[in-house]
Design a protein around this motif. Structure first.
Motif, short mmCIF file in Angstrom:
data_model
loop_
_atom_site.label_atom_id
_atom_site.label_comp_id
_atom_site.label_asym_id
_atom_site.label_seq_id
_atom_site.Cartn_x
_atom_site.Cartn_y
_atom_site.Cartn_z
N LEU A 178 73.13 79.77 -143.21
CA LEU A 178 71.19 80.05 -142.24
C LEU A 178 71.04 80.19 -141.71
CD1 LEU A 178 71.44 76.12 -142.89
CD2 LEU A 178 70.05 77.33 -144.39
N ALA A 179 69.80 81.60 -142.36
CA ALA A 179 69.35 82.56 -140.85
C ALA A 179 68.69 81.36 -139.67
CB ALA A 179 68.11 83.80 -141.95
N LEU A 180 68.65 81.94 -138.90
CA LEU A 180 67.92 80.75 -138.04
C LEU A 180 66.68 81.59 -137.51
CD1 LEU A 180 71.03 79.38 -135.77
CD2 LEU A 180 69.89 78.16 -137.85
N ARG A 181 65.79 80.65 -137.81
CA ARG A 181 64.73 81.70 -136.67
C ARG A 181 64.46 80.81 -134.99
NH1 ARG A 181 59.11 79.00 -138.74
NH2 ARG A 181 60.28 76.80 -137.29
N SER A 182 65.22 80.20 -134.31
CA SER A 182 65.46 79.62 -133.13
C SER A 182 66.84 78.48 -133.00
CB SER A 182 64.32 78.73 -132.40
OG SER A 182 64.53 78.46 -131.20
N CYS A 183 67.93 78.97 -131.73
CA CYS A 183 68.74 78.26 -131.54
C CYS A 183 68.93 78.07 -130.60
CB CYS A 183 69.85 78.66 -132.47
SG CYS A 183 71.21 78.17 -132.27
N GLN A 184 68.21 76.90 -129.26
CA GLN A 184 67.76 76.87 -128.49
C GLN A 184 68.63 75.61 -127.82
OE1 GLN A 184 64.15 77.96 -126.47
NE2 GLN A 184 64.07 80.19 -126.94
N ARG A 185 69.78 76.13 -126.15
CA ARG A 185 70.45 74.92 -125.68
C ARG A 185 68.84 73.91 -124.60
NH1 ARG A 185 75.95 72.89 -123.98
NH2 ARG A 185 75.38 70.97 -123.16
N ARG A 186 68.33 73.51 -125.51
CA ARG A 186 67.79 72.21 -124.07
C ARG A 186 68.06 71.10 -123.27
NH1 ARG A 186 62.98 75.08 -125.51
NH2 ARG A 186 61.97 75.88 -127.16
N GLY A 187 68.49 71.34 -122.11
CA GLY A 187 69.18 70.04 -121.33
C GLY A 187 70.03 69.72 -122.04
N ALA A 226 70.72 69.13 -124.87
CA ALA A 226 70.72 69.12 -127.05
C ALA A 226 70.51 70.65 -126.61
CB ALA A 226 69.50 68.76 -127.32
N ILE A 227 70.79 70.58 -128.55
CA ILE A 227 70.34 71.84 -128.53
C ILE A 227 69.69 72.44 -129.69
CG2 ILE A 227 71.36 74.45 -129.83
CD1 ILE A 227 74.53 74.03 -128.27
N ASP A 228 68.85 72.46 -129.68
CA ASP A 228 67.09 72.63 -130.68
C ASP A 228 67.81 73.64 -132.32
OD1 ASP A 228 66.34 70.87 -130.09
OD2 ASP A 228 65.19 71.37 -129.10
N VAL A 229 67.85 73.26 -133.47
CA VAL A 229 68.06 74.37 -134.14
C VAL A 229 67.08 74.92 -135.56
CG1 VAL A 229 69.78 75.01 -136.06
CG2 VAL A 229 70.88 73.99 -133.38
N ASN A 246 64.57 72.33 -142.35
CA ASN A 246 64.71 73.56 -141.48
C ASN A 246 65.20 73.36 -139.49
OD1 ASN A 246 62.62 72.31 -140.77
ND2 ASN A 246 61.29 74.69 -141.01
N ARG A 247 65.05 71.73 -139.41
CA ARG A 247 64.72 71.61 -138.33
C ARG A 247 66.04 70.71 -137.82
NH1 ARG A 247 61.08 72.35 -134.51
NH2 ARG A 247 58.96 73.96 -135.52
N SER A 248 66.80 70.91 -136.69
CA SER A 248 67.95 69.89 -136.35
C SER A 248 67.98 69.50 -135.13
CB SER A 248 69.15 70.09 -136.87
OG SER A 248 70.02 71.12 -137.03
N GLN A 249 69.28 69.19 -134.53
CA GLN A 249 69.31 69.25 -133.34
C GLN A 249 71.00 68.43 -132.79
OE1 GLN A 249 67.65 66.02 -131.51
NE2 GLN A 249 66.51 67.93 -129.10
N LEU A 250 71.35 69.13 -132.04
CA LEU A 250 72.67 69.19 -131.84
C LEU A 250 72.70 68.07 -130.41
CD1 LEU A 250 73.77 71.52 -133.50
CD2 LEU A 250 76.37 70.94 -132.99
N VAL A 251 73.16 66.79 -130.54
CA VAL A 251 73.12 66.00 -129.07
C VAL A 251 74.22 66.27 -128.30
CG1 VAL A 251 72.11 64.18 -128.01
CG2 VAL A 251 71.12 65.08 -130.55
N PHE A 252 73.79 66.31 -127.56
CA PHE A 252 76.09 66.25 -126.46
C PHE A 252 75.70 64.96 -125.70
CE2 PHE A 252 75.97 70.79 -127.41
CZ PHE A 252 76.52 71.05 -127.65
N TRP A 263 75.31 65.61 -135.02
CA TRP A 263 73.63 67.03 -135.73
C TRP A 263 73.43 65.70 -136.75
CZ3 TRP A 263 75.65 70.48 -139.99
CH2 TRP A 263 74.32 71.79 -139.78
N GLN A 264 71.69 66.16 -136.33
CA GLN A 264 71.11 65.20 -136.17
C GLN A 264 69.55 65.99 -137.12
OE1 GLN A 264 70.19 61.87 -133.20
NE2 GLN A 264 69.19 62.91 -132.45
N SER A 265 69.02 65.25 -137.42
CA SER A 265 67.63 65.92 -137.97
C SER A 265 66.32 65.16 -137.74
CB SER A 265 67.62 66.13 -139.81
OG SER A 265 67.82 64.65 -140.37
#
Length: 329
Positions: A63-72, A74-77, A85-91, A102-104
């Motif tokens: 998947l080509a990504l428009r954004s992949c940034q870590r915010r605190g 979590a990582i917003d994908v 098209n939107r998901s998030q990895l939560v630590f 990994w959640q939507s």
């Protein structure tokens, strides 16, 4: 352009059949995971070293990504596609261990409903006093409700309502982990039996009922059967699942406010229904406070000019002097 890669996990014995590779400025992150996208539920991700990504990886999805940034934590994908098209990895932590999920937006909403609790006073009560058991380590604060809390040792439950020195209602609070431990260990039976003596009582659980069947360290059927048995044996103590701590706190407030209204308007019914109302008028706030440590009493005695040893037990008269000075019995 940055890409999110999903590959087949070469370890056939692993319970997580896929590898997830996420680009990050300091180096790509690799996780073992159970799916290719968090559609109907959040996916557990196990972090592994970048070297575990195989050189001849079998790519399942790219998947080509428009954004992949870590915010605190979590990582917003954000993927460059119109749907999903939107998901998030939560630590986070689960059962005391570090975990990544990994959640939507859809799965996040299902897991934690985005609701705002009302601010209206329950039954129009301006100042409801709720007793909080002294054994509660992280009690509800009732910050958004019109509540005044008092710490006091309760004979049963974690949050109680007292009228004229009588405990007329109580709520026992449980997290999912505490529920499983107390239920499988047998402690919950005694707690519910004590609650059943009161005119009004309830057991509130800070989780959804469906989470019982996702337990992996105990048989889910055993927990479900245990709860059903409690409800049949003591039907006057309802078991309420409130999804989150916030909703459980709100439900506790509304329940105790309703019990206050009921007990003040239907006193004859109260006396008739439960002749075993618990009298706690003898429990004052001072007696509920825990005893100080020996070191604290030793320091107090020295400040008061009383002779005490540097270590070891204190004489009974020293403890009695401290109680007299602090009006303890």
């Amino acid at each position: 352009m940055a890409e999110l890669l999903i590959a087949v996990n070469p370890d056939e014995d692993s319970r997580l059949p896929y590898l997830l590779r996420i680009p990050q400025p300091g180096g790509d992150l690799v996780f073992r995971t159970s799916g290719t996208w968090p559609r109907v539920k959040a996916l557990y991700c196990y972090p592994v070293d970048l070297a575990e990504w195989p050189a001849d990886a079998v790519i399942v999805e790219r998947l080509a990504l428009r954004s992949c940034q870590r915010r605190g934590a979590a990582i917003d994908v954000i993927a460059t596609r119109s749907r999903e098209n939107r998901s998030q990895l939560v630590f986070t932590t689960a059962r005391g261990r570090d975990a990544v999920f990994w959640q939507s937006p859809r799965t996040r909403k299902q897991a934690r409903p985005n609701v705002r609790t009302p601010t209206a006073r329950a039954h129009g009560i301006d100042d409801l006093q709720i007793l909080v058991d002294t054994h509660e380590q992280y009690p509800y604060r009732f910050a958004t409700q019109q509540v005044r809390t008092v710490r006091r040792a309760l004979p049963c439950g974690d949050y109680g309502l007292v009228l004229d020195g009588l405990l007329v209602a109580s709520v026992e609070r449980k997290s999912l982990a505490d529920l499983v431990t107390s239920l499988t260990g047998g402690k919950l039976r005694y707690q519910v039996a004590d609650l059943a003596v009161l005119p009004r009582a309830a057991l509130v659980i800070e989780e959804r009922y469906s989470q019982l069947f996702k337990l992996d360290r105990v048989r889910p059927a055993a927990v479900a059967d245990g709860l059903a048995e409690l409800q049949v044996r003591w039907p006057n103590v309802p078991v309420v699942f409130c999804e989150t701590r916030q909703l459980a706190e709100e439900w506790t407030y509304r329940f105790l406010a309703a019990a206050h209204h009921w007990s003040t308007t239907e006193t004859p019914a109260l006396r008739r229904i439960s002749p075993h109302i618990t009298d706690i008028s003898h429990l004052d706030e001072a007696s509920a406070a825990p005893e100080p440590s020996t070191a604290e009493v030793r320091a107090w005695a020295r400040a008061a000019g009383l002779p005490v040893p540097d270590r070891g037990r204190l004489r009974p008269e020293i403890w009695q002097a401290w109680r007299d000075a602090n009006h303890r019995t």
